[in-house]
Structure formats: structure tokens, C-alpha cells
Design an enzyme around this catalytic site. Structure first.
Site, PDB file in Angstrom:
ATOM      1  N   HIS A  87      29.175   9.122 -94.698  1.00  0.00           N
ATOM      2  CA  HIS A  87      29.087   9.896 -93.447  1.00  0.00           C
ATOM      3  C   HIS A  87      29.825  11.223 -93.633  1.00  0.00           C
ATOM      4  O   HIS A  87      30.858  11.280 -94.301  1.00  0.00           O
ATOM      5  CB  HIS A  87      29.696   9.095 -92.287  1.00  0.00           C
ATOM      6  N   GLY A 133      27.682  15.609 -83.541  1.00  0.00           N
ATOM      7  CA  GLY A 133      28.693  15.689 -82.490  1.00  0.00           C
ATOM      8  C   GLY A 133      28.821  17.071 -81.869  1.00  0.00           C
ATOM      9  O   GLY A 133      29.775  17.345 -81.141  1.00  0.00           O
ATOM     10  N   GLU A 175      21.515  13.730 -91.991  1.00  0.00           N
ATOM     11  CA  GLU A 175      22.377  14.181 -90.904  1.00  0.00           C
ATOM     12  C   GLU A 175      22.903  15.581 -91.206  1.00  0.00           C
ATOM     13  O   GLU A 175      23.919  15.724 -91.905  1.00  0.00           O
ATOM     14  CB  GLU A 175      23.562  13.230 -90.747  1.00  0.00           C
ATOM     15  N   GLU A 184      31.743  12.822 -91.808  1.00  0.00           N
ATOM     16  CA  GLU A 184      33.155  12.818 -91.392  1.00  0.00           C
ATOM     17  C   GLU A 184      34.035  12.231 -92.489  1.00  0.00           C
ATOM     18  O   GLU A 184      35.189  12.641 -92.667  1.00  0.00           O
ATOM     19  CB  GLU A 184      33.313  12.060 -90.056  1.00  0.00           C
ATOM     20  N   GLY A 237      25.402   8.775 -82.904  1.00  0.00           N
ATOM     21  CA  GLY A 237      26.843   8.745 -82.671  1.00  0.00           C
ATOM     22  C   GLY A 237      27.146   8.647 -81.185  1.00  0.00           C
ATOM     23  O   GLY A 237      27.137   7.567 -80.584  1.00  0.00           O
ATOM     24  N   GLY A 238      27.393   9.790 -80.568  1.00  0.00           N
ATOM     25  CA  GLY A 238      27.826   9.841 -79.165  1.00  0.00           C
ATOM     26  C   GLY A 238      26.977   8.997 -78.225  1.00  0.00           C
ATOM     27  O   GLY A 238      27.506   8.259 -77.382  1.00  0.00           O
ATOM     28  N   SER A 282      23.212  14.519 -82.976  1.00  0.00           N
ATOM     29  CA  SER A 282      22.993  14.761 -81.546  1.00  0.00           C
ATOM     30  C   SER A 282      21.642  14.249 -81.056  1.00  0.00           C
ATOM     31  O   SER A 282      21.053  14.833 -80.147  1.00  0.00           O
ATOM     32  CB  SER A 282      23.179  16.249 -81.215  1.00  0.00           C
ATOM     33  N   ASN A 337      26.414   4.539 -84.500  1.00  0.00           N
ATOM     34  CA  ASN A 337      27.666   4.723 -85.251  1.00  0.00           C
ATOM     35  C   ASN A 337      28.747   5.000 -84.222  1.00  0.00           C
ATOM     36  O   ASN A 337      28.820   6.096 -83.674  1.00  0.00           O
ATOM     37  CB  ASN A 337      27.532   5.912 -86.219  1.00  0.00           C
ATOM     38  N   TRP A 338      29.534   3.979 -83.961  1.00  0.00           N
ATOM     39  CA  TRP A 338      30.541   4.110 -82.888  1.00  0.00           C
ATOM     40  C   TRP A 338      31.721   4.983 -83.288  1.00  0.00           C
ATOM     41  O   TRP A 338      32.532   5.360 -82.434  1.00  0.00           O
ATOM     42  CB  TRP A 338      31.058   2.725 -82.510  1.00  0.00           C
ATOM     43  N   LYS A 339      31.879   5.256 -84.571  1.00  0.00           N
ATOM     44  CA  LYS A 339      33.032   6.032 -85.072  1.00  0.00           C
ATOM     45  C   LYS A 339      34.336   5.334 -84.643  1.00  0.00           C
ATOM     46  O   LYS A 339      34.392   4.117 -84.598  1.00  0.00           O
ATOM     47  CB  LYS A 339      32.968   7.474 -84.580  1.00  0.00           C
TER      48      LYS A 339
HETATM   49  C1  PEP Z   1      26.769  10.354 -86.332  1.00  0.00           C
HETATM   50  O1  PEP Z   1      27.946  10.086 -86.124  1.00  0.00           O
HETATM   51  O2  PEP Z   1      26.215   9.897 -87.338  1.00  0.00           O
HETATM   52  C2  PEP Z   1      26.062  11.211 -85.389  1.00  0.00           C
HETATM   53  C3  PEP Z   1      24.826  11.518 -85.632  1.00  0.00           C
HETATM   54  O3  PEP Z   1      26.774  11.623 -84.290  1.00  0.00           O
HETATM   55  P1  PEP Z   1      26.170  12.337 -82.977  1.00  0.00           P
HETATM   56  O4  PEP Z   1      24.933  11.559 -82.602  1.00  0.00           O
HETATM   57  O5  PEP Z   1      27.241  12.248 -81.974  1.00  0.00           O
HETATM   58  O6  PEP Z   1      25.821  13.740 -83.373  1.00  0.00           O
END
Ligand code: PEP
Length: 255
Positions: free
Chosen positions: A98, A176, A170, A100, A237-238, A216, A13-15
Site C-alpha cells: 500500500h 484519501g 492506486e 502508505e 479506504g474512507g 477515493s 481497507n480500514w487502515k
Molecule cells: C486505500 O486506502 O487503499 C484507498 C483507496 O483509500 P481512499 O479510498 O480513502 O482513497
């Protein structure tokens, strides 16, 4: 992961990251690194990168997803994108619900359900995100929250359509933040979600459902998380923004 029952899928998930040239460079690196993956590989990218991603990944084992879609087919919804628009482009997946989106854009369980319905009607596959806030975990209501989110999101989804859904557990406190759920916590909630789905549908449908963990997940902790029976992959994500890190997670899911 239990690959005899269900497919393991690693999705990035590049956001709101990567311009088109940056996206091109990342995808070009990724293609070589994940070409032998023994799991599904999906990259969910900003709308502006969808065309680039589709062109570059054509003929590879990488599938492309969007990060959201609206529930209406078309109309006066300035700034929104419909599921039909994504499907017409050749996009395969869409992330819905999501945290966010829930936190910053007023997404509710009901609008998540509407978006899920629209995505399924357009022929897309859905990565449906559920997860509790830190305070909700402290109050001991993780199962109630995650169970409710799952039940509402799946309203009106048939057993046949469920085959096009992945659930991503999640925990919001882990996204994040660098705080990862322990592998036991991730497995426990993923298993709980499967029991909820078994009650809504049946055991076979629940056993076949891919339930990812996200929060994470990175190159260092993926092995342990993915070794859990009910963790069928990850929403990343990251770590999906660095080709080598994402590829290491894909390798962990390919074991
Ligand atoms: C996400 O955006 O779905 C996510 C899990 O982010 P991160 O891996 O950065 O925690």
C-alpha cells in the site's frame, strides 16, 4: 468489469481505524447489507480486529484480510506480524505494498516482493498495490512506474500462484484526497497492467487477473469506475468505514 473473464472484488481497507466495539458494529451492519452481493467482498482490518472480524463473518459471504505482513517466517522483528500467523488465524487475504506503507514505513519494491512471496508461501491471497505519485504522472512516467512495481512484485511468482493475486491500481494522488482518477484514466492504467502481466505470463493469465482501482472510490463514483472493462472492483479506504457507503459500492459491482 468483465465478469465472464474474471471475478469482481470489492475490498475495504480500514487502515488504522476502529476499536473492537466499533469494528463489531460496522461488520454487523455490513453482513446484512452485502449478503446478496454478486461479487467478492473482503474487509482488510487492523490486526487487533482480525479475530473479531473472523468470528463475526464466519458463514457469511464476507472474507477477511490483514493490511500487511512481514516477509520472515518468525524472528527478531519487533512489532511485525508474519504471514504464517495470519494464515493460522484463518485470515484469507493480505494487502501488500500500500502506498502508505511505501510512503511512511520505507516499503520498497524489493520488500514488497519479499512480502508477496511470504504471503503466497503461507497460502494467503494478496492484494498487491501499485500506483504512481502525482509528479510521476505529470512527468509522463505512470506506465514506467506502475510497470516496474508490478514486475518487481511478481518476481518468482508462478502462473499458478498468480491466481491468488489481485492487483490494486492506486494512484497515490487519489488516495484519501477526494481526487479520483477519471474512469478513463483508471481503465487505461489497469489495461496497461494487464498487458505487463500478459508479457510476464500469458494472455489467459492476464485476462483472468482481477485488477481493482483504488483512490477515493465512493458511493457516488463507483458505478462509472466499475463500468470500465478493465476495472474489476475496488480497494476502498474512507468509504469502507461506513456500512451503507461500502454496501452501495458492493451493489455497483454486483450489476
Ligand atoms: C486505500 O486506502 O487503499 C484507498 C483507496 O483509500 P481512499 O479510498 O480513502 O482513497
Amino acid at each position: 468489469m468483465n465478469k465472464t473473464l474474471r471475478k469482481a472484488i470489492i475490498a475495504g481497507n480500514w487502515k488504522m481505524n476502529k476499536t473492537r466495539p466499533e469494528a463489531k458494529a460496522l461488520i454487523t451492519d455490513l453482513i446484512g447489507l452485502v449478503k446478496d452481493a454478486d461479487c467478492g467482498v473482503v474487509i482488510c482490518v487492523p490486526y487487533t480486529n482480525l479475530e473479531t472480524a473472523l468470528e463475526l463473518t464466519a458463514g457469511t459471504n464476507i472474507e477477511v484480510g490483514a493490511e500487511n505482513c512481514h516477509w520472515a517466517k518468525s524472528g527478531a522483528f519487533t512489532g511485525e506480524i508474519s504471514a504464517d500467523m495470519l494464515a493460522e488465524m484463518g485470515v484469507g487475504y493480505v494487502v501488500i505494498g500500500h502506498s502508505e506503507r511505501r510512503q511512511y514505513f520505507g516499503e520498497t519494491d524489493l520488500t514488497v516482493n519479499q512480502r508477496v512471496r511470504a504471503a503466497l508461501d503461507a497460502g494467503l491471497k494478496v492484494i498487491l498495490c501499485v500506483g504512481e505519485l502525482e509528479a510521476q504522472r505529470e512527468f509522463g512516467i505512470t506506465e514506467e512506474i506502475v510497470g516496474m512495481q508490478t514486475k518487481v512484485a511478481l518476481q518468482g511468482v508462478s502462473e499458478q500462484e498468480l491466481k491468488r493475486i489481485i492487483i490494486a491500481y492506486e494512484p497515490v494522488w487519489a488516495i484519501g484526497t477526494g481526487k479520483t482518477a477519471t474512469s478513463a484514466q483508471a481503465n487505461e492504467v489497469n489495461h496497461y497492467i494487464r498487458t505487463v502481466v500478459a508479457k510476464l505470463y500469458n494472455t489467459a493469465a492476464a485476462d483472468a487477473l482481477t485488477i481493482q482501482y483504488g483512490g477515493s472510490m465512493n458511493a457516488g463514483n463507483a458505478d462509472e469506475l466499475l463500468a470500465q472493462e478493465d476495472v474489476d472492483g475496488g480497494l476502498i479506504g474512507g468509504a469502507s468505514l461506513k456500512a451503507a457507503d461500502f454496501a452501495t459500492i458492493v451493489k455497483a459491482a454486483s450489476k
